[in-house]
Design a protein around this motif. Sequence first.
Motif, PDB file in Angstrom:
ATOM      1  N   SER A 116       0.870  -1.184   0.000  1.00 45.41           N
ATOM      2  CA  SER A 116       0.000   0.000   0.000  1.00 45.41           C
ATOM      3  C   SER A 116       0.899   1.223   0.000  1.00 45.41           C
ATOM      4  O   SER A 116       2.116   1.095   0.178  1.00 45.41           O
ATOM      5  CB  SER A 116      -0.913   0.001   1.237  1.00 45.41           C
ATOM      6  N   ASP A 121       0.778   2.493  -5.205  1.00 49.99           N
ATOM      7  CA  ASP A 121      -0.249   3.065  -6.088  1.00 49.99           C
ATOM      8  C   ASP A 121       0.334   3.467  -7.442  1.00 49.99           C
ATOM      9  O   ASP A 121      -0.279   3.228  -8.492  1.00 49.99           O
ATOM     10  CB  ASP A 121      -0.890   4.297  -5.428  1.00 49.99           C
ATOM     11  N   LYS A 124       1.197   0.388  -9.518  1.00 46.99           N
ATOM     12  CA  LYS A 124      -0.052  -0.217 -10.006  1.00 46.99           C
ATOM     13  C   LYS A 124      -0.603   0.584 -11.183  1.00 46.99           C
ATOM     14  O   LYS A 124      -1.039   0.027 -12.192  1.00 46.99           O
ATOM     15  CB  LYS A 124      -1.068  -0.255  -8.855  1.00 46.99           C
ATOM     16  N   ASP A 125      -0.541   1.909 -11.041  1.00 49.10           N
ATOM     17  CA  ASP A 125      -1.065   2.782 -12.090  1.00 49.10           C
ATOM     18  C   ASP A 125      -0.244   2.680 -13.378  1.00 49.10           C
ATOM     19  O   ASP A 125      -0.801   2.696 -14.483  1.00 49.10           O
ATOM     20  CB  ASP A 125      -1.054   4.234 -11.572  1.00 49.10           C
TER      21      ASP A 125
END
Length: 223
Positions: A116, A121, A124-125
Amino acid sequence: MLRSSVASISRTTLRSFSTSSAKMSAVLPPLPYGYADLEPAVSEAIMTLHHTKHHATYVANLNKAEGDYASAIQSQDIKKQIALQSAIKFNGGGHINHSLFWENLTPVKSSVIPTSGPLFDAVKDSFGSFEELKKASDATALGIQGSGWAWIAYNPQSKKIETVSTANQDPLLGLTVLVGIDLWEHAFYLDYKNVKPDYLKAIWSVINWKKAEERLVAGGAKL
Ligand code: MN3
């Protein structure tokens, strides 16, 4: 607005004031861990040679070239100034790149891929997952012909993480370095001979993802 990889290293890491001459000069930064602490991924022999010989030589040659350059400015010798630029680029790049590299490595037990947070993020993006990021990073690294560096970097314009390479000791300019991987043979040959994929697998096990996330946040990622 372009960002330089230089910005992600504090000035005090790269330079210190010499009290005797009041001149700025580059210094070899200490490793943030012991020479044997990256084993079994990177041997103590490689780390010792790489830091005390290779990086130390870039620092010494950078300081020599910058001293000569300062003299050439004083004597208004423009040809000499131009002749010194490749030495400053090579040795200055070597100093910047290795300073980034040592800090983005860490012993295996503290190399933890985040589940996390901002880096999670952003990966992942941009890639979908850390597995896909590794595939892209490996492909970039294996695409280097001769000596160079593979980088995982944040592009503040596209707001994406990218994998890119630079040749020789060219520093990465215009992007925020998150992770640098040295693809010079001196970085792996003693341990892995010519088998670069094995080196890349090993180096992935000692990436300091906390440092990568710090660099991402400092680089202005708004996530
Ligand atoms: Mn090196």
